[in-house]
Write a protein that holds these residues in place. Structure first.
Motif, PDB file in Angstrom:
ATOM      1  N   ILE A   1       0.557  -3.891   8.135  1.00  0.00           N
ATOM      2  CA  ILE A   1      -0.372  -3.272   7.180  1.00  0.00           C
ATOM      3  C   ILE A   1      -0.134  -3.839   5.786  1.00  0.00           C
TER       4      ILE A   1
ATOM      5  N   VAL B   1       3.533   7.147  13.684  1.00  0.00           N
ATOM      6  CA  VAL B   1       3.515   5.835  13.039  1.00  0.00           C
ATOM      7  C   VAL B   1       4.835   5.596  12.303  1.00  0.00           C
TER       8      VAL B   1
ATOM      9  N   THR C   1       6.727   2.925   9.930  1.00  0.00           N
ATOM     10  CA  THR C   1       6.550   1.754   9.058  1.00  0.00           C
ATOM     11  C   THR C   1       7.942   1.155   8.862  1.00  0.00           C
TER      12      THR C   1
ATOM     13  N   PHE D   1       9.840  12.115  -3.115  1.00  0.00           N
ATOM     14  CA  PHE D   1       9.305  10.802  -3.434  1.00  0.00           C
ATOM     15  C   PHE D   1       8.605  10.181  -2.213  1.00  0.00           C
TER      16      PHE D   1
ATOM     17  N   ASN E   1       4.451   9.772  -1.895  1.00  0.00           N
ATOM     18  CA  ASN E   1       3.891   8.433  -1.705  1.00  0.00           C
ATOM     19  C   ASN E   1       3.197   8.287  -0.351  1.00  0.00           C
ATOM     20  N   SER E   2       3.667   9.027   0.631  1.00  0.00           N
ATOM     21  CA  SER E   2       3.006   8.985   1.934  1.00  0.00           C
ATOM     22  C   SER E   2       1.656   9.679   1.857  1.00  0.00           C
TER      23      SER E   2
ATOM     24  N   GLY F   1      -1.106   7.534   0.271  1.00  0.00           N
ATOM     25  CA  GLY F   1      -1.579   6.467   1.160  1.00  0.00           C
ATOM     26  C   GLY F   1      -2.410   7.003   2.311  1.00  0.00           C
ATOM     27  N   LEU F   2      -1.984   8.137   2.852  1.00  0.00           N
ATOM     28  CA  LEU F   2      -2.687   8.724   3.999  1.00  0.00           C
ATOM     29  C   LEU F   2      -4.049   9.274   3.590  1.00  0.00           C
TER      30      LEU F   2
END
Ligand code: YK8
Length: 177
Positions: free
Chosen positions: A60, A95, A97, A143, A147-148, A151-152
């Protein structure tokens, strides 16, 4: 967790499953648009439990300035045995990463529910949760979570809008609503 998509589409439940969970043109186009590359999809395989499983691997592109530009990811999908073809599909997608900071602490769980509404309509719901494999320091955890989510949210907003475009294309040229 959070509910990112909760919408009735003018698309049958079977078709929605096909769009999202097979090697469809729709998902290929969407992955291109999201700059998801090197995708390899294992076929769905039945498990002794009665569920079906498959794994996807891909790379990604990441826009978050705190992270490198790319990460490889593995997505393990389970189609629960409670699913009924054409009626109700429940897919759990985990998922991982692999190349982001703190990658060994967390993963993302996306639950996709496709529910038949009528012959040509279904409801799609996507619940998302950030899960921890080990407990990081509190500040690190908030944090990662923050940040997740951003993005999601961006990803699922885009998915919903692309599905609405697909719905418009599929329903063009008549047929009953
Ligand atoms: C799938 C969740 C977290 C990750 C990212 C990581 C930030 C790390 C935080 C540091 C970049 C397609 C996301 C959004 C990348 C994209 C993943 C996608 C959207 C600073 C500590 C990829 C669904 C999916 C699940 C998880 C998403 C990652 O189909 O913020």
């Amino acid at each position: 967790g959070r509910l990112y998509v909760n919408k009735v589409f003018n698309i049958s439940a079977e078709k929605m499953f096909e769009l999202l969970f097979t090697d469809s043109h729709f998902i290929q186009r969407f992955m291109n648009a999201r700059k998801i590359t090197n995708a390899s999809f294992a076929p769905w395989q039945s498990e002794a439990s009665g569920a079906m499983k498959r794994s996807l691997n891909y790379t990604i592109a990441i826009t978050n300035p705190l992270v490198g530009k790319f990460s490889t990811a593995t997505e393990n999908q389970i189609l629960y045995k409670e699913s009924r073809e054409g009626q109700y599909y429940l897919v759990d997608a985990e998922v991982y990463t692999h190349d982001v900071p703190y990658h060994d602490y967390f993963y993302t769980q996306n639950l996709y529910c496709i529910i038949r509404h009528s012959k040509h309509k279904c409801r799609l719901r996507v619940y998302t949760d950030v899960k921890y494999k080990k407990q990081p320091w509190g500040l690190v955890k908030s944090f990662i979570t923050k940040n997740s989510w951003s993005g999601l949210e961006d990803y699922f907003r885009h998915l919903e809008s692309e599905l609405m475009e697909e719905e418009a294309v599929l329903n063009q040229g008549g047929g009953d609503p």
